[in-house]
Structure formats: C-alpha cells, structure tokens
Design a protein around this motif. Structure first.
Motif, PDB file in Angstrom:
ATOM      1  N   PRO A  24       0.828  -1.209   0.000  1.00  0.00           N
ATOM      2  CA  PRO A  24       0.000   0.000   0.000  1.00  0.00           C
ATOM      3  C   PRO A  24       0.862   1.259   0.000  1.00  0.00           C
ATOM      4  CG  PRO A  24      -0.049  -1.047   2.149  1.00  0.00           C
ATOM      5  CD  PRO A  24       0.678  -1.979   1.236  1.00  0.00           C
ATOM      6  N   ASP A  25       0.284   2.359  -0.471  1.00  0.00           N
ATOM      7  CA  ASP A  25       1.028   3.609  -0.546  1.00  0.00           C
ATOM      8  C   ASP A  25       1.371   4.168   0.831  1.00  0.00           C
ATOM      9  OD1 ASP A  25       0.966   3.547  -3.278  1.00  0.00           O
ATOM     10  OD2 ASP A  25      -0.888   4.710  -3.419  1.00  0.00           O
ATOM     11  N   SER A  26       0.463   3.994   1.785  1.00  0.00           N
ATOM     12  CA  SER A  26       0.719   4.477   3.137  1.00  0.00           C
ATOM     13  C   SER A  26       0.131   3.486   4.134  1.00  0.00           C
ATOM     14  CB  SER A  26       0.096   5.857   3.334  1.00  0.00           C
ATOM     15  OG  SER A  26      -1.304   5.768   3.188  1.00  0.00           O
ATOM     16  N   PRO A  27       0.637   3.482   5.369  1.00  0.00           N
ATOM     17  CA  PRO A  27       0.103   2.571   6.370  1.00  0.00           C
ATOM     18  C   PRO A  27      -1.319   2.945   6.774  1.00  0.00           C
ATOM     19  CG  PRO A  27       1.807   3.955   7.314  1.00  0.00           C
ATOM     20  CD  PRO A  27       1.760   4.252   5.849  1.00  0.00           C
ATOM     21  N   ASP A  28      -2.029   1.986   7.322  1.00  0.00           N
ATOM     22  CA  ASP A  28      -3.412   2.184   7.756  1.00  0.00           C
ATOM     23  C   ASP A  28      -3.416   2.884   9.114  1.00  0.00           C
ATOM     24  OD1 ASP A  28      -6.110   2.083   8.182  1.00  0.00           O
ATOM     25  OD2 ASP A  28      -6.174  -0.062   8.579  1.00  0.00           O
ATOM     26  N   PRO A  29      -3.875   4.149   9.198  1.00  0.00           N
ATOM     27  CA  PRO A  29      -3.833   4.866  10.474  1.00  0.00           C
ATOM     28  C   PRO A  29      -4.754   4.252  11.529  1.00  0.00           C
ATOM     29  CG  PRO A  29      -4.661   6.292   8.708  1.00  0.00           C
ATOM     30  CD  PRO A  29      -4.335   4.989   8.104  1.00  0.00           C
ATOM     31  N   SER A  30      -5.751   3.489  11.140  1.00  0.00           N
ATOM     32  CA  SER A  30      -6.635   2.892  12.140  1.00  0.00           C
ATOM     33  C   SER A  30      -5.960   1.731  12.873  1.00  0.00           C
ATOM     34  CB  SER A  30      -7.925   2.404  11.484  1.00  0.00           C
ATOM     35  OG  SER A  30      -7.651   1.333  10.609  1.00  0.00           O
ATOM     36  N   ALA A  31      -4.803   1.266  12.382  1.00  0.00           N
ATOM     37  CA  ALA A  31      -4.103   0.153  13.019  1.00  0.00           C
ATOM     38  C   ALA A  31      -3.027   0.626  14.003  1.00  0.00           C
ATOM     39  CB  ALA A  31      -3.464  -0.732  11.955  1.00  0.00           C
ATOM     40  N   TYR A  32      -2.855   1.934  14.158  1.00  0.00           N
ATOM     41  CA  TYR A  32      -1.811   2.436  15.058  1.00  0.00           C
ATOM     42  C   TYR A  32      -2.113   2.061  16.502  1.00  0.00           C
ATOM     43  CZ  TYR A  32      -0.071   5.399  11.266  1.00  0.00           C
ATOM     44  OH  TYR A  32       0.453   5.861  10.094  1.00  0.00           O
ATOM     45  N   LYS A  34      -2.178  -0.845  17.884  1.00  0.00           N
ATOM     46  CA  LYS A  34      -2.737  -2.171  18.117  1.00  0.00           C
ATOM     47  C   LYS A  34      -1.614  -3.187  18.286  1.00  0.00           C
ATOM     48  CE  LYS A  34      -7.116  -1.503  15.795  1.00  0.00           C
ATOM     49  NZ  LYS A  34      -8.022  -1.967  14.731  1.00  0.00           N
TER      50      LYS A  34
END
Length: 53
Positions: A24-32, A34
């Motif tokens: 993916p182009d950028s990490p998923d901010p909703s997974a920070y 966890k």
C-alpha cells in the motif's frame, strides 16, 4: 528457435518485475497502537503474552 522463446520469457519476466509494487502507498492509520495477536498455532505454554513489542 530456443533463443526466441528464451527472449520472450525474459521479456515477460522483466515486464512483470517492473510493474507497480503490491504494497500500500501508506500505512493504515486505524491500526496504530494495536498489538499483534500471537500465532494460534503456537502452544499456550510457549506464548509470551507479557512481552511488549
């Protein structure tokens, strides 16, 4: 004829390797923040649950 087929295979691999990356182009901010859950195939006595990563 062998060289022509080898050339076609090498060109096909080169074009496949030069494609867009699958990451993916950028990490998923909703997974920070966890915590990664332990592997369910590892027996409980071998899982270290109090370890912070």
């Amino acid at each position: 004829m062998k060289f022509a087929s080898l050339t076609v295979i090498l060109v096909a691999f080169t074009l496949a390797a030069c494609g867009k990356p699958t990451a993916p182009d950028s990490p998923d901010p909703s997974a920070y923040g966890k915590v990664i859950t332990p592997d369910h195939h590892v027996p409980k006595e071998h899982q270290n649950t109090d370890e912070k990563t």
